[in-house]
Design a protein around this motif. Structure first.
Motif, PDB file in Angstrom:
ATOM      1  N   LEU A 143       6.327  -6.957  13.263  1.00 18.65           N
ATOM      2  CA  LEU A 143       6.915  -6.133  12.194  1.00 18.65           C
ATOM      3  C   LEU A 143       6.420  -6.579  10.822  1.00 18.65           C
ATOM      4  N   LEU A 144       6.330  -7.903  10.645  1.00 18.13           N
ATOM      5  CA  LEU A 144       5.814  -8.404   9.368  1.00 18.13           C
ATOM      6  C   LEU A 144       4.367  -7.962   9.156  1.00 18.13           C
ATOM      7  N   GLY A 145       3.575  -8.030  10.233  1.00 24.08           N
ATOM      8  CA  GLY A 145       2.179  -7.605  10.130  1.00 24.08           C
ATOM      9  C   GLY A 145       2.062  -6.120   9.802  1.00 24.08           C
ATOM     10  N   LEU A 146       2.918  -5.313  10.458  1.00 21.40           N
ATOM     11  CA  LEU A 146       2.901  -3.878  10.190  1.00 21.40           C
ATOM     12  C   LEU A 146       3.290  -3.585   8.749  1.00 21.40           C
ATOM     13  N   GLY A 147       4.327  -4.296   8.271  1.00 19.82           N
ATOM     14  CA  GLY A 147       4.746  -4.100   6.879  1.00 19.82           C
ATOM     15  C   GLY A 147       3.654  -4.503   5.913  1.00 19.82           C
ATOM     16  N   VAL A 175      -1.432  -0.504  -1.560  1.00 14.40           N
ATOM     17  CA  VAL A 175      -2.133  -1.147  -2.678  1.00 14.40           C
ATOM     18  C   VAL A 175      -3.543  -0.601  -2.808  1.00 14.40           C
ATOM     19  N   LEU A 176      -4.214  -0.481  -1.662  1.00  9.29           N
ATOM     20  CA  LEU A 176      -5.581   0.056  -1.693  1.00  9.29           C
ATOM     21  C   LEU A 176      -5.598   1.488  -2.230  1.00  9.29           C
ATOM     22  N   TYR A 177      -4.645   2.296  -1.789  1.00  9.57           N
ATOM     23  CA  TYR A 177      -4.574   3.671  -2.271  1.00  9.57           C
ATOM     24  C   TYR A 177      -4.300   3.715  -3.761  1.00  9.57           C
ATOM     25  N   GLY A 178      -3.361   2.834  -4.207  1.00  3.87           N
ATOM     26  CA  GLY A 178      -3.062   2.787  -5.635  1.00  3.87           C
ATOM     27  C   GLY A 178      -4.261   2.339  -6.440  1.00  3.87           C
ATOM     28  N   ALA A 179      -4.980   1.327  -5.905  1.00  2.75           N
ATOM     29  CA  ALA A 179      -6.181   0.859  -6.604  1.00  2.75           C
ATOM     30  C   ALA A 179      -7.241   1.954  -6.653  1.00  2.75           C
ATOM     31  N   TYR A 180      -7.389   2.667  -5.543  1.00  8.79           N
ATOM     32  CA  TYR A 180      -8.357   3.774  -5.513  1.00  8.79           C
ATOM     33  C   TYR A 180      -7.981   4.856  -6.517  1.00  8.79           C
ATOM     34  N   ASP A 181      -6.674   5.158  -6.557  1.00  9.10           N
ATOM     35  CA  ASP A 181      -6.221   6.213  -7.473  1.00  9.10           C
ATOM     36  C   ASP A 181      -6.417   5.805  -8.927  1.00  9.10           C
ATOM     37  N   ALA A 199       0.498  -4.471   6.534  1.00  9.17           N
ATOM     38  CA  ALA A 199      -0.572  -3.461   6.616  1.00  9.17           C
ATOM     39  C   ALA A 199      -0.227  -2.239   5.768  1.00  9.17           C
ATOM     40  N   VAL A 200       1.035  -1.796   5.853  1.00 10.80           N
ATOM     41  CA  VAL A 200       1.473  -0.630   5.055  1.00 10.80           C
ATOM     42  C   VAL A 200       1.352  -0.934   3.571  1.00 10.80           C
ATOM     43  N   ILE A 201       1.816  -2.133   3.183  1.00 10.02           N
ATOM     44  CA  ILE A 201       1.724  -2.521   1.769  1.00 10.02           C
ATOM     45  C   ILE A 201       0.267  -2.591   1.340  1.00 10.02           C
ATOM     46  N   GLY A 202      -0.591  -3.143   2.226  1.00  4.23           N
ATOM     47  CA  GLY A 202      -2.011  -3.236   1.898  1.00  4.23           C
ATOM     48  C   GLY A 202      -2.632  -1.862   1.702  1.00  4.23           C
ATOM     49  N   VAL A 203      -2.283  -0.926   2.597  1.00  2.00           N
ATOM     50  CA  VAL A 203      -2.802   0.453   2.457  1.00  2.00           C
ATOM     51  C   VAL A 203      -2.319   1.075   1.160  1.00  2.00           C
TER      52      VAL A 203
END
Length: 383
Positions: free
Chosen positions: A28-32, A40-46, A34-38
């Motif tokens: 669950l921690l890994g999944l969370g 962050v990546l989306y926010g950085a891309y935007d 991963a979601v946070i990483g995605v």
């Protein structure tokens, strides 16, 4: 042995359950993470990439078509192009029967020649009337001389009669001489009156001749063979007839491709009816329909990159934003949306943005009006 054997499976199941719970938390921690990483990546891309451009796949190729309309009516005798055929500006497209126009031109040229002759006749008449007026002036001088002579004769006759009449009582002059002197006086008076009347007649004739000359000269005064009103009017008819004759030959107004040909040989066409359309494939543009939420930072002059479904992503077109439409598609629809209702639902509108394409790229990879395009506008770049 039996109890031990029977207890082993239960113990293994308990250990597996404990092991599963121990693994669930890291997963669950890994999944969370991963979601946070995605996110962050989306926010950085935007922030760093997405905010630098806006894109849409709701874009289509457009162009300012040239409609070919004959400017004179008649029967089509020749059609030299067909749909999909490329043409150059000035190329012959079709011809209209020109018999009526040729007759009209000959008639107009005849009227022009007649007007030129009439103008020449007017100039000759002016000269004739001027000569007549000069002759009348000369006759006035002659009439004045005759009047002066008649007046001198009358004066002499009066003097002769006066002397003879004074001597009648002394007998120095006979009655016959007195009668002769009286007749000479009467004759001189008559001659003087006739000369005076002739002078008045000559003066009146001279005035009339000058007025006739002035009236004739007024028609041609200040004009030449090329500027006289009647000549210009006749020349205008000739020019119009020539223009009508030239209009029986219809040429391409621009470079492009023939589309929607609507005429055939033998068909009678009317002036103003569309015969065909020329599509300027070398001067096309793209109308990209962006969402209203995307247009806050779009400005004229910003560069754009486009791809066509016709060629795929391997061919890229480059252009720039040249302007925005005056309203959304819904605003200019045949039946505009009526939002003043109780069941209104907000819908994000799209506004057409016009993008100019590079003519060299269009020449290398031609497009056609109506093709679908993907457009991306760089928000950080503007002229």
């Amino acid at each position: 042995m039996t109890d031990e054997a029977q207890g082993s499976p239960a113990g293994n199941a308990g250990d597996a359950s404990v092991l599963g719970k121990n693994r669930r938390k890291p997963l669950l921690l890994g999944l969370g993470a991963a979601v946070i990483g995605v996110a962050v990546l989306y926010g950085a891309y935007d922030v760093f990439i997405g905010s630098r451009s806006v894109s849409t796949d709701n874009a289509y190729v457009g162009g300012d078509n040239a409609q070919v309309t004959p400017l004179t009516s008649g029967r089509v005798v020749e059609v030299l192009v067909t749909d999909t055929q490329p043409v150059k500006k000035g190329q012959l497209l079709f011809r209209i029967e020109d018999a009526d126009q040729r007759i009209a031109l000959e008639q107009a040229e005849a009227e022009l020649a007649s007007a030129q002759r009439t103008y020449g006749q007017s100039l000759a008449n002016n000269r004739a009337l001027g000569a007549s007026a000069d002759a009348s002036d000369a006759q006035i001088a002659s009439a004045k001389a005759k009047l002066a002579s008649a007046q001198a004769t009358l004066t002499k006759a009066q003097a002769d009669y006066g002397r003879r009449a004074a001597l009648v009582g002394s007998g120095a002059v006979s009655a016959e001489d007195l009668t002769t002197a009286r007749e000479a006086l009467a004759s001189a008076k008559a001659a003087e009156g006739e000369a005076r009347a002739m002078l008045a007649q000559m003066e009146a004739a001279a005035v009339s001749a000058r007025r006739q000359e002035d009236a004739s000269v007024a028609i041609t005064q200040g004009t030449t063979l090329s500027t006289a009103p009647q000549i210009r009017q006749a020349q205008a008819k000739v020019d119009q007839a020539k223009l009508d004759l030239e209009r029986t030959i219809v040429r391409a107004p621009i470079d492009g491709v023939i589309a929607k040909r609507a005429i055939q040989v033998g068909q009678k066409v009317q002036a103003g009816n569309v015969a065909m359309t020329v599509v300027p494939v070398g001067q096309l543009y793209v109308d990209a329909n962006f969402k209203e939420t995307q247009l806050g930072n779009v400005r004229p002059g910003q560069k754009a990159t486009l791809t066509s479904d016709f060629y795929g992503s391997k061919v890229k077109y480059h252009g720039k934003v040249i302007g925005f439409a005056g309203g959304t598609g819904a605003a200019f629809a045949l039946i505009p949306a009526q939002n003043a209702t109780g069941n209104w639902i907000k819908v994000v509108q799209r506004l057409p943005v016009r993008i100019e394409l590079d003519p060299k790229e269009l020449q290398e990879h031609p497009l056609r009006i109506g093709l679908s395009m993907d457009a991306e506008v760089e928000l950080t770049d503007a002229d």
